[in-house]
Design a protein around this motif. Structure first.
Motif, PDB file in Angstrom:
ATOM      1  N   ASP A  99       0.786  -1.232   0.000  1.00  0.00           N
ATOM      2  CA  ASP A  99       0.000   0.000   0.000  1.00  0.00           C
ATOM      3  C   ASP A  99       0.818   1.283   0.000  1.00  0.00           C
ATOM      4  OD1 ASP A  99      -2.083  -1.744   0.053  1.00  0.00           O
ATOM      5  OD2 ASP A  99      -3.119  -0.831   1.746  1.00  0.00           O
ATOM      6  N   PHE A 100       2.023   1.261   0.564  1.00  0.00           N
ATOM      7  CA  PHE A 100       2.806   2.492   0.681  1.00  0.00           C
ATOM      8  C   PHE A 100       4.140   2.422  -0.063  1.00  0.00           C
ATOM      9  CE2 PHE A 100      -0.015   2.457   4.358  1.00  0.00           C
ATOM     10  CZ  PHE A 100      -0.539   3.743   4.312  1.00  0.00           C
ATOM     11  N   ARG A 101       4.337   1.395  -0.866  1.00  0.00           N
ATOM     12  CA  ARG A 101       5.632   1.248  -1.544  1.00  0.00           C
ATOM     13  C   ARG A 101       5.809   2.191  -2.722  1.00  0.00           C
ATOM     14  NH1 ARG A 101       5.563  -5.356  -1.698  1.00  0.00           N
ATOM     15  NH2 ARG A 101       5.971  -5.713   0.531  1.00  0.00           N
ATOM     16  N   LEU A 102       4.713   2.546  -3.381  1.00  0.00           N
ATOM     17  CA  LEU A 102       4.786   3.437  -4.530  1.00  0.00           C
ATOM     18  C   LEU A 102       4.332   4.830  -4.131  1.00  0.00           C
ATOM     19  CD1 LEU A 102       3.265   1.115  -7.297  1.00  0.00           C
ATOM     20  CD2 LEU A 102       5.659   1.391  -6.645  1.00  0.00           C
ATOM     21  N   THR A 103       5.042   5.844  -4.592  1.00  0.00           N
ATOM     22  CA  THR A 103       4.674   7.221  -4.247  1.00  0.00           C
ATOM     23  C   THR A 103       3.637   7.799  -5.207  1.00  0.00           C
ATOM     24  OG1 THR A 103       6.531   8.104  -5.536  1.00  0.00           O
ATOM     25  CG2 THR A 103       6.917   7.668  -3.198  1.00  0.00           C
ATOM     26  N   ARG A 104       3.554   7.257  -6.422  1.00  0.00           N
ATOM     27  CA  ARG A 104       2.632   7.794  -7.418  1.00  0.00           C
ATOM     28  C   ARG A 104       1.335   6.992  -7.446  1.00  0.00           C
ATOM     29  NH1 ARG A 104       5.672   8.127 -13.009  1.00  0.00           N
ATOM     30  NH2 ARG A 104       3.470   8.341 -13.614  1.00  0.00           N
ATOM     31  N   GLU A 105       0.233   7.672  -7.275  1.00  0.00           N
ATOM     32  CA  GLU A 105      -1.072   7.007  -7.247  1.00  0.00           C
ATOM     33  C   GLU A 105      -1.415   6.385  -8.594  1.00  0.00           C
ATOM     34  OE1 GLU A 105      -5.705   7.880  -5.897  1.00  0.00           O
ATOM     35  OE2 GLU A 105      -4.276   9.533  -6.075  1.00  0.00           O
ATOM     36  N   ASP A 106      -1.040   7.031  -9.695  1.00  0.00           N
ATOM     37  CA  ASP A 106      -1.360   6.475 -11.006  1.00  0.00           C
ATOM     38  C   ASP A 106      -0.638   5.146 -11.240  1.00  0.00           C
ATOM     39  OD1 ASP A 106       1.107   7.800 -11.116  1.00  0.00           O
ATOM     40  OD2 ASP A 106       0.901   8.282 -13.248  1.00  0.00           O
ATOM     41  N   GLU A 107       0.592   5.036 -10.726  1.00  0.00           N
ATOM     42  CA  GLU A 107       1.327   3.772 -10.835  1.00  0.00           C
ATOM     43  C   GLU A 107       0.647   2.694  -9.993  1.00  0.00           C
ATOM     44  OE1 GLU A 107       4.804   2.795 -11.912  1.00  0.00           O
ATOM     45  OE2 GLU A 107       4.563   4.349 -13.430  1.00  0.00           O
ATOM     46  N   TYR A 108       0.238   3.063  -8.785  1.00  0.00           N
ATOM     47  CA  TYR A 108      -0.428   2.106  -7.898  1.00  0.00           C
ATOM     48  C   TYR A 108      -1.733   1.624  -8.529  1.00  0.00           C
ATOM     49  CZ  TYR A 108      -2.371   0.147  -3.565  1.00  0.00           C
ATOM     50  OH  TYR A 108      -2.906  -0.684  -2.609  1.00  0.00           O
ATOM     51  N   LYS A 109      -2.479   2.536  -9.124  1.00  0.00           N
ATOM     52  CA  LYS A 109      -3.745   2.177  -9.753  1.00  0.00           C
ATOM     53  C   LYS A 109      -3.514   1.278 -10.967  1.00  0.00           C
ATOM     54  CE  LYS A 109      -8.075   4.202 -11.407  1.00  0.00           C
ATOM     55  NZ  LYS A 109      -8.829   5.469 -11.633  1.00  0.00           N
ATOM     56  N   GLN A 110      -2.469   1.572 -11.743  1.00  0.00           N
ATOM     57  CA  GLN A 110      -2.174   0.779 -12.931  1.00  0.00           C
ATOM     58  C   GLN A 110      -1.785  -0.650 -12.575  1.00  0.00           C
ATOM     59  OE1 GLN A 110       0.975   2.376 -15.405  1.00  0.00           O
ATOM     60  NE2 GLN A 110       1.235   0.460 -16.506  1.00  0.00           N
ATOM     61  N   TRP A 111      -0.955  -0.810 -11.552  1.00  0.00           N
ATOM     62  CA  TRP A 111      -0.394  -2.122 -11.236  1.00  0.00           C
ATOM     63  C   TRP A 111      -1.204  -2.900 -10.201  1.00  0.00           C
ATOM     64  CZ3 TRP A 111       3.670  -4.323 -13.830  1.00  0.00           C
ATOM     65  CH2 TRP A 111       4.368  -3.486 -14.701  1.00  0.00           C
ATOM     66  N   TYR A 112      -1.940  -2.186  -9.338  1.00  0.00           N
ATOM     67  CA  TYR A 112      -2.685  -2.867  -8.270  1.00  0.00           C
ATOM     68  C   TYR A 112      -4.200  -2.668  -8.370  1.00  0.00           C
ATOM     69  CZ  TYR A 112       1.804  -3.765  -6.042  1.00  0.00           C
ATOM     70  OH  TYR A 112       3.075  -4.203  -5.770  1.00  0.00           O
TER      71      TYR A 112
END
Length: 374
Positions: A99-112
């Protein structure tokens, strides 16, 4: 004694956390939780804990209420709310999920496939790789414990990237992991009949650790990094070994071989000595010295002597990372081999290392394990 608790205690990572924390001299495991086994004794789920603990799995609220440090060993998307509650109660949350490993929300949304629901929390969290962020970890209350594959790769490449010695657009990470990395839940690929006698890549070109690896390596290098990352599943319980292929920046390094040496013969006979390799600027011995200097004060990251090769067996059941350095003689490349135990340095052990740093106790406390010799 500091009071600590685990949310998601009955998964493999949660179980490993409890196994280590029970014997930690400065903490007391006060509460644990599990949705699947709420109300059950932990020792009835994992028989190796019989007579070692009388902890009963309760709900997450019980853990947050009773503990000063809360470890969340949960699938992605479930830790943000818990971290928010912990921060509101002035408690420490160490998240072993994504949940906190990526700083960019768009990256988190794309991959998770999820958004940041508590956006303000992400600027208050820190990536918990001690060798990179130790000083920041000391003052933080939300820790993003690194992924297992990223830990092996980031530690393997940190000295080269920090000193700008390799091309960041051409890094190949070939990694292999034991089956515990897939978690406790059963799947076709982890079924004993399927796994036994097999060895194959998976999630080729699409593994969720790719953005984490690229983001952290980019932070180290201070430039955009692109990796080709391919994970493989080994028919063993635990361990990760990453073989990382890099290309030196030509303006910084060039290798020349002594024309009087028959390189092919020496390679085939395994008798090549690195002192016989001439370098205009940097040779393997200089790179080795750089790695030793970078990690000289790190209690768990160890650079093996030139000529040795890192292996899973020698780091199993420890919080250690072993790194070995090699030359690709055909194309003047640097090959880094990095080995860790995916369940300890790649998960539970690193989380406890982060806890030790935050609590101001000896960083190695409760983690001085030696790998079994056989």
């Amino acid at each position: 004694m500091f009071k600590v608790g685990i949310i998601g205690a009955t998964g493999y990572v949660g179980c490993e956390l409890l196994r280590i924390l029970i014997n930690h001299p400065s903490v007391e495991v006060t509460a644990i939780s599990s949705i699947s086994f709420e109300g059950e004794e932990f020792s009835s789920i994992y028989k190796s804990f019989y007579k070692m603990t009388d902890l009963i799995c309760k709900n997450k609220s019980d853990v947050i209420e009773k503990c000063e440090v809360i470890f969340t060993a949960l699938p992605h998307g479930l830790s943000e709310d818990i971290a928010n509650e912990c921060l509101a109660a002035n408690k420490i949350c160490i998240d072993l999920g994504a949940d906190f490993r990526l700083t960019r929300e768009d990256e988190y949304k794309q991959w998770y496939g999820k958004e940041f629901f508590h956006k303000e929390l992400h600027s208050k969290s820190i990536y918990g790789l001690p060798e990179l962020n130790r000083d920041k970890i000391k003052t933080c209350k939300i820790i993003a414990n690194p992924g297992c594959y990223p830990t092996s790769i980031e530690l393997g490449l940190l000295p080269l990237l920090k000193n700008g010695l390799i091309d960041g657009k051409n890094i190949i990470c070939d990694s292999k992991s034991g089956v515990t990395g897939a978690g406790r839940g059963l799947s076709q690929k982890t079924h004993a009949a399927q796994l036994n006698g097999d060895f194959a890549p998976y999630a080729v070109g699409s593994h969720r650790h790719i953005p984490e690896i690229e983001e952290i390596l980019g932070t180290i290098a201070k430039e955009k990094i692109n990796v080709t990352f391919t994970p493989h599943l080994l028919p063993i319980n635990r361990g990760i070994i990453s073989t990382i292929y890099t290309t030196p920046k030509k303006e910084l390094m060039s290798y020349k071989f002594n024309s009087n040496i028959d390189i092919s013969q020496k390679i085939s006979s395994d008798k090549i000595t690195y002192k016989e390799i001439k370098s205009d600027k940097i040779d393997l011995e200089e790179i080795y010295k750089l790695y030793c200097e970078t990690y000289k004060n790190e209690p768990f990251t160890h650079v093996l002597p030139i000529g040795e090769t890192a292996s899973i067996k020698n780091v199993a059941f420890t919080n250690n990372c072993h790194i070995s350095l090699h030359l690709n003689h055909r194309c003047d490349g640097i090959i880094v081999v990095s080995a860790i135990d995916n369940m300890i340095k790649g998960a539970a052990g690193q989380a406890i290392q982060n806890m030790n740093i935050i609590l101001g106790i000896n960083e190695t406390e409760g983690l001085n394990f030696i790998a079994p010799a056989f």
